[in-house]
Design an enzyme around this catalytic site. Structure first.
Site, PDB file in Angstrom:
ATOM      1  N   HIS A 201       0.783  -1.168  -0.037  1.00 14.61           N
ATOM      2  CA  HIS A 201      -0.083   0.074   0.063  1.00 14.61           C
ATOM      3  C   HIS A 201       0.843   1.292   0.000  1.00 14.61           C
ATOM      4  O   HIS A 201       0.270   2.416   0.271  1.00 14.61           O
ATOM      5  CB  HIS A 201      -0.777   0.037   1.225  1.00 14.61           C
ATOM      6  CG  HIS A 201      -2.116   0.888   0.773  1.00 14.61           C
ATOM      7  ND1 HIS A 201      -2.490   2.310   1.487  1.00 14.61           N
ATOM      8  CD2 HIS A 201      -3.401   0.374   0.257  1.00 14.61           C
ATOM      9  CE1 HIS A 201      -3.601   2.516   0.890  1.00 14.61           C
ATOM     10  NE2 HIS A 201      -4.156   1.507   0.517  1.00 14.61           N
TER      11      HIS A 201
ATOM     12  N   ASP B  57      -6.821   4.538   8.942  1.00 14.51           N
ATOM     13  CA  ASP B  57      -8.248   4.475   8.672  1.00 14.51           C
ATOM     14  C   ASP B  57      -8.620   3.196   7.844  1.00 14.51           C
ATOM     15  O   ASP B  57      -9.632   3.244   7.704  1.00 14.51           O
ATOM     16  CB  ASP B  57      -8.490   5.831   7.797  1.00 14.51           C
ATOM     17  CG  ASP B  57      -8.666   7.150   8.756  1.00 14.51           C
ATOM     18  OD1 ASP B  57      -9.148   6.702  10.105  1.00 14.51           O
ATOM     19  OD2 ASP B  57      -8.253   8.179   8.364  1.00 14.51           O
TER      20      ASP B  57
ATOM     21  N   GLU C  73     -11.397  13.501  13.509  1.00  9.70           N
ATOM     22  CA  GLU C  73     -10.845  13.995  12.249  1.00  9.70           C
ATOM     23  C   GLU C  73     -11.353  14.831  11.698  1.00  9.70           C
ATOM     24  O   GLU C  73     -12.711  15.440  12.264  1.00  9.70           O
ATOM     25  CB  GLU C  73     -10.731  12.625  11.283  1.00  9.70           C
ATOM     26  CG  GLU C  73      -9.556  11.650  11.701  1.00  9.70           C
ATOM     27  CD  GLU C  73      -9.241  10.833  10.651  1.00  9.70           C
ATOM     28  OE1 GLU C  73      -8.451   9.860  10.654  1.00  9.70           O
ATOM     29  OE2 GLU C  73      -9.988  10.787   9.735  1.00  9.70           O
TER      30      GLU C  73
END
Length: 502
Positions: free
Chosen positions: A85, A150, A260
């Site tokens: 990723h 997240d 957030e």
């Protein structure tokens, strides 16, 4: 050419004999499928072709590979790859060997790579394990880690090599602040167990160390009692100063578990792939607000609860909202299971994959901005560069966190202020226009430099050694000394381009 062939070309028959006798020889792959998978990543911008890919079935396989490279007159680079990723080739190894860490997990389907201690409130997990699997395993015991990213389909070793941040960071610190112990294979091929009290220099080096000092093979993660559900509130603002003031207020008081923030532009959808929060009934109302203001800021706060607190959670959320100065009538609420909330980004991923929109370039830019300059950043970046150019094609995150939960002995670097903002420009693009967004990212970095905003890149990407020295600042000398101590031949994580930059 395969790595074996490359060594044989060195005219050193002893080297050829030695690699042919290695136990891992049968676990090295050179086929197009293995090479292709390890030549790209989520970013889909950088491509670096390795000579071979190791599919280990044990920790010993990795140790043997690294030790062999150390013994070579011309050593080859080694990079650990988890879920791939990264966005700029950080887990690649040009002409070297990529270690497919997920291969370890496939050999351990009986679950012995995740062991939960209910008496000690920790879990020992393999570095190749995905956080979603750690969550599912610990929940069986009524426990869970306290700090998350997240997106949960990332490996433990991958996030610990960076920091691991999300909306819980202000309260619990990043994931690297919630590790009790690690097993690491150093750049010398040595297997070492490290903690704050044992081999502490390696412990602090590896956490946030971008893979430069060792490969994390297991980590002991701190756990706490897991909640069952969450109350998720989203409130909208048109004034950035009020938005940031309310964010900073919320992280300064008790009672909140997650915070957030994000930025909405009048040329983008009200919902994005990462968070489809608003119902269709609210979308037209929010679209009108965007047309009026051009930019709207979203504050997300979450309160956890379980059977013991179900009757009081609504009142607690109301108390947290008291005194906040969001736009009247623009506060929205969701009630979700704890797992659904933590795993919310996965739904967006599945939707994009079904439309063929996942495997595209992702020219991301992640920054830490000091609190004292966040107003300047908003004016110069969100308002001027991004909104003016109208090119952003993904979520724009901006939220504060506190430095008190970060340990300065770790390799990761942050701005030198007690509060700083995490900014994520999470762009997606077509294969033909990613360069335009990348140019915009460079313009943002140049603006920060001209304006004297002493930001730090998170998931950093630099092209020169001078830029890396500037990035690490006062930690650079320590970083170099640790490299010499744990990876003196500079074998590990060449894709970061720290010690092999121009």
């Amino acid at each position: 050419m395969s790595i074996i062939g490359k060594f044989r070309r060195s005219n050193n028959s002893q080297l050829a004999f030695e690699i042919d006798s290695l136990g891992v020889r049968a676990k090295l792959r050179y086929d197009l499928e293995a090479i292709g998978l390890s030549s790209s990543d989520y970013g889909n911008i950088v491509q670096e072709i390795p000579s071979a890919v190791l599919f280990p079935t044990s920790i010993d396989d990795i140790m043997e590979l690294i030790k062999f490279s150390n013994e070579c007159p011309l050593p080859f680079n080694v990079a650990a790859r988890g879920h791939g990723h990264s966005t700029r080739g950080q887990a690649m190894a040009h002409n070297g060997v990529v270690v497919n860490m997920l291969s370890l997990e496939k050999q351990c389907k009986n679950g012995n790579r995740i062991k939960v201690s209910t008496s000690g409130n920790y879990a020992d997990v393999g570095g190749e394990q995905l956080w979603i699997d750690v969550l599912n395993a610990t929940l069986q015991h009524g426990l869970a880690p306290v700090s998350w990213t997240d997106y949960l389909y990332l490996t433990v070793g991958g996030t610990l090599s960076n920091a691991g941040i999300s909306g819980q960071t202000f309260l619990y610190g990043p994931q690297i602040s919630n590790v009790l112990e690690m097993d690491v294979i150093t750049g010398k091929g040595d297997f070492m167990t490290c903690s704050r009290d044992k081999n502490s220099e390696l412990f602090y080096a590896v956490l946030g160390g971008l893979g430069q000092f060792g490969i994390i093979t297991s980590a002991r993660i701190l756990l706490a009692k897991a909640p069952k559900r969450v109350k998720w509130a989203r409130m909208l603002y048109s004034d950035f100063s009020i938005f940031t003031r309310d964010q900073e207020h919320l992280i300064s008081i008790k009672g909140l578990e997650y915070l957030e923030g994000s930025v909405m532009m009048d040329y983008t959808p009200t919902n994005n792939w990462r968070s489809s929060f608003f119902s269709p009934a609210h979308e037209s109302q929010i679209s009108s607000l965007l047309k009026k203001h051009g930019i709207v800021y979203c504050l997300d706060m979450v309160k956890y609860y379980d059977d013991e607190t179900v009757n009081s959670v609504d009142k607690e959320v109301e108390m947290l909202q008291e005194g906040l100065n969001y736009i009247p009538g623009f506060a929205f609420m969701k009630d979700q299971t704890y797992v659904d909330f933590l795993n919310r980004v996965r739904r967006g991923e599945i939707n994009l994959k079904s439309k063929g929109l996942w495997d595209v370039p992702h020219p991301w830019l992640n920054l830490f901005i000091p609190k004292s300059r966040i107003m300047d950043f908003n004016a110069g970046v969100f308002v001027d560069i991004i909104h003016r150019q109208k090119m952003s094609t993904g979520p724009l995150l901006v939220y504060p966190t506190t430095k008190i939960k970060w340990d300065d002995r770790m390799s990761v670097v942050t701005p030198d202020e007690d509060i700083f903002y995490c900014v994520g420009l999470l762009h997606s693009s077509s294969r033909s226009d990613w360069q335009d967004l990348d140019n915009q990212n460079n313009e943002i970095l140049e603006f920060c430099d001209r304006a004297g905003i002493e930001m730090k890149q998170y998931l950093p990407h630099y092209k020169s050694k001078e830029d890396w020295i500037k990035h690490f600042g006062s930690k650079w000398n320590t970083f170099q000394e640790r490299k010499a101590q744990f990876d003196p031949r500079m074998l590990l994580s060449p894709g970061q381009k720290i010690f092999n930059a121009v």
